[in-house]
Design a protein around this motif. Structure first.
Motif, PDB file in Angstrom:
ATOM      1  N   UNK A   9       0.828  -1.187   0.000  1.00 43.29           N
ATOM      2  CA  UNK A   9       0.000   0.000   0.000  1.00 43.29           C
ATOM      3  C   UNK A   9       0.867   1.243   0.000  1.00 43.29           C
ATOM      4  N   UNK A  10       0.329   2.332  -0.512  1.00 42.90           N
ATOM      5  CA  UNK A  10       1.103   3.568  -0.633  1.00 42.90           C
ATOM      6  C   UNK A  10       1.595   4.063   0.722  1.00 42.90           C
ATOM      7  N   UNK A  11       0.752   3.961   1.761  1.00 45.65           N
ATOM      8  CA  UNK A  11       1.147   4.445   3.074  1.00 45.65           C
ATOM      9  C   UNK A  11       2.271   3.602   3.664  1.00 45.65           C
ATOM     10  N   UNK A  12       2.145   2.267   3.548  1.00 46.90           N
ATOM     11  CA  UNK A  12       3.193   1.384   4.063  1.00 46.90           C
ATOM     12  C   UNK A  12       4.494   1.616   3.314  1.00 46.90           C
ATOM     13  N   UNK A  13       4.412   1.756   2.004  1.00 47.31           N
ATOM     14  CA  UNK A  13       5.606   1.974   1.201  1.00 47.31           C
ATOM     15  C   UNK A  13       6.293   3.276   1.590  1.00 47.31           C
ATOM     16  N   UNK A  14       5.502   4.338   1.841  1.00 51.09           N
ATOM     17  CA  UNK A  14       6.084   5.626   2.227  1.00 51.09           C
ATOM     18  C   UNK A  14       6.749   5.525   3.601  1.00 51.09           C
ATOM     19  N   UNK A  15       6.096   4.836   4.549  1.00 49.94           N
ATOM     20  CA  UNK A  15       6.687   4.670   5.883  1.00 49.94           C
ATOM     21  C   UNK A  15       7.964   3.844   5.807  1.00 49.94           C
ATOM     22  N   UNK A  36      25.955   1.966   0.167  1.00 48.87           N
ATOM     23  CA  UNK A  36      25.123   2.529  -0.895  1.00 48.87           C
ATOM     24  C   UNK A  36      24.461   3.795  -0.384  1.00 48.87           C
ATOM     25  N   UNK A  37      24.064   4.671  -1.292  1.00 49.46           N
ATOM     26  CA  UNK A  37      23.392   5.919  -0.933  1.00 49.46           C
ATOM     27  C   UNK A  37      21.881   5.713  -0.978  1.00 49.46           C
ATOM     28  N   UNK A  38      21.111   6.516  -0.230  1.00 50.10           N
ATOM     29  CA  UNK A  38      19.652   6.404  -0.287  1.00 50.10           C
ATOM     30  C   UNK A  38      19.130   6.706  -1.690  1.00 50.10           C
ATOM     31  N   UNK A  39      18.146   5.929  -2.133  1.00 54.79           N
ATOM     32  CA  UNK A  39      17.534   6.142  -3.435  1.00 54.79           C
ATOM     33  C   UNK A  39      16.406   7.167  -3.328  1.00 54.79           C
ATOM     34  N   UNK A  40      16.098   7.893  -4.405  1.00 51.68           N
ATOM     35  CA  UNK A  40      14.871   8.703  -4.417  1.00 51.68           C
ATOM     36  C   UNK A  40      13.664   7.785  -4.194  1.00 51.68           C
ATOM     37  N   UNK A  41      12.607   8.319  -3.607  1.00 49.79           N
ATOM     38  CA  UNK A  41      11.483   7.471  -3.222  1.00 49.79           C
ATOM     39  C   UNK A  41      10.856   6.752  -4.413  1.00 49.79           C
ATOM     40  N   UNK A  46       9.941   1.599  -7.300  1.00 53.04           N
ATOM     41  CA  UNK A  46      10.001   0.820  -8.537  1.00 53.04           C
ATOM     42  C   UNK A  46      10.921  -0.384  -8.394  1.00 53.04           C
ATOM     43  N   UNK A  47      12.062  -0.183  -7.747  1.00 52.47           N
ATOM     44  CA  UNK A  47      13.000  -1.293  -7.579  1.00 52.47           C
ATOM     45  C   UNK A  47      12.435  -2.353  -6.647  1.00 52.47           C
ATOM     46  N   UNK A  48      11.739  -1.929  -5.599  1.00 54.01           N
ATOM     47  CA  UNK A  48      11.159  -2.883  -4.662  1.00 54.01           C
ATOM     48  C   UNK A  48      10.116  -3.764  -5.340  1.00 54.01           C
TER      49      UNK A  48
END
Length: 219
Positions: A9-15, A36-41, A46-48
């Motif tokens: 879900x969008x909320x879980x993914x954002x958290x 590694x460096x943090x990826x843009x959200x 997309x990678x997940x």
């Protein structure tokens, strides 16, 4: 451990993303070298979603090395609860990659059996390399406490710096017992992985713009 049976879900993914960014900052602030460096959200999401289910555990992890080159790995469990199966996957990863320090971030709950196994992890003869296991809930790592406007810069003293401070402070009647206290459960203490007996140096500017230095001992 992490099964991507259906899209998050969008909320879980954002958290989950906010937790990863905060843990990246936490490991960096401890002086660790991130692999590694943090990826843009958007790229992270997309990678997940493109990750194969059997590779999801590694896709969600963050690795770093301590100044002594010991490997630290943070695992993120977005399921409703963390069970013994998840811990088994973590142990297998630690054995295979010689991980010395585990940070586990969970969304909701950890079963009693899983928590007991995590408590045993540092003493498990089958995982001789692991010396530390820290547990955080998603809510604990949504915001970096050191970025708050009311939190002045904190610096954890080395053993040598703490000894030198206390030697000089003895003449003023100051000791480890008389220093102001900070609990190990304090958000800043957890951010730095501070242990009992360690001392923070805190630099806070006063209204005149002069930086005042204070010290707090972790209890």
């Amino acid at each position: 451990m992490v099964q991507l049976v259906e899209p998050l879900g969008e909320q879980v993914l954002h958290r989950l993303y906010r937790a990863r960014v905060c843990v990246h900052a936490m490991l960096r602030d401890r002086g660790y070298t991130l692999t590694s460096a943090p990826l843009p959200e958007a790229e992270f999401a997309a990678r997940l979603h493109a990750t194969r289910r059997d590779d999801a555990l590694l896709a969600l992890s963050i690795s770093a090395r301590t100044p002594r080159r010991r490997l630290v790995t943070a695992f993120f469990c977005h399921g409703e609860k963390v069970g013994i199966g998840a811990v088994r996957d973590i142990v297998q990863h630690c054995v295979a990659h010689e991980v010395h320090h585990v940070v586990l971030v969970h969304q909701t709950t950890i079963t009693p059996f899983a928590r007991a196994r995590l408590d045993e992890l540092a003493r498990d003869p089958d995982v001789p390399s692991v010396g530390t296991c820290e547990i955080f809930a998603f809510d604990d790592v949504q915001i970096n406490p050191c970025d708050h406007v009311d939190v002045p810069p904190h610096e954890l003293l080395s053993k040598e710096e703490a000894k030198a401070l206390l030697r000089g402070a003895e003449r003023k009647g100051m000791s480890r017992d008389t220093l102001p206290k900070m609990l190990t459960t304090d958000a800043v203490a957890r951010h730095f992985g501070a242990r009992r007996g360690q001392i923070f140096r805190i630099r806070r500017p006063n209204p005149e713009g002069v930086v005042e230095t204070a010290y707090r001992v972790v209890v």
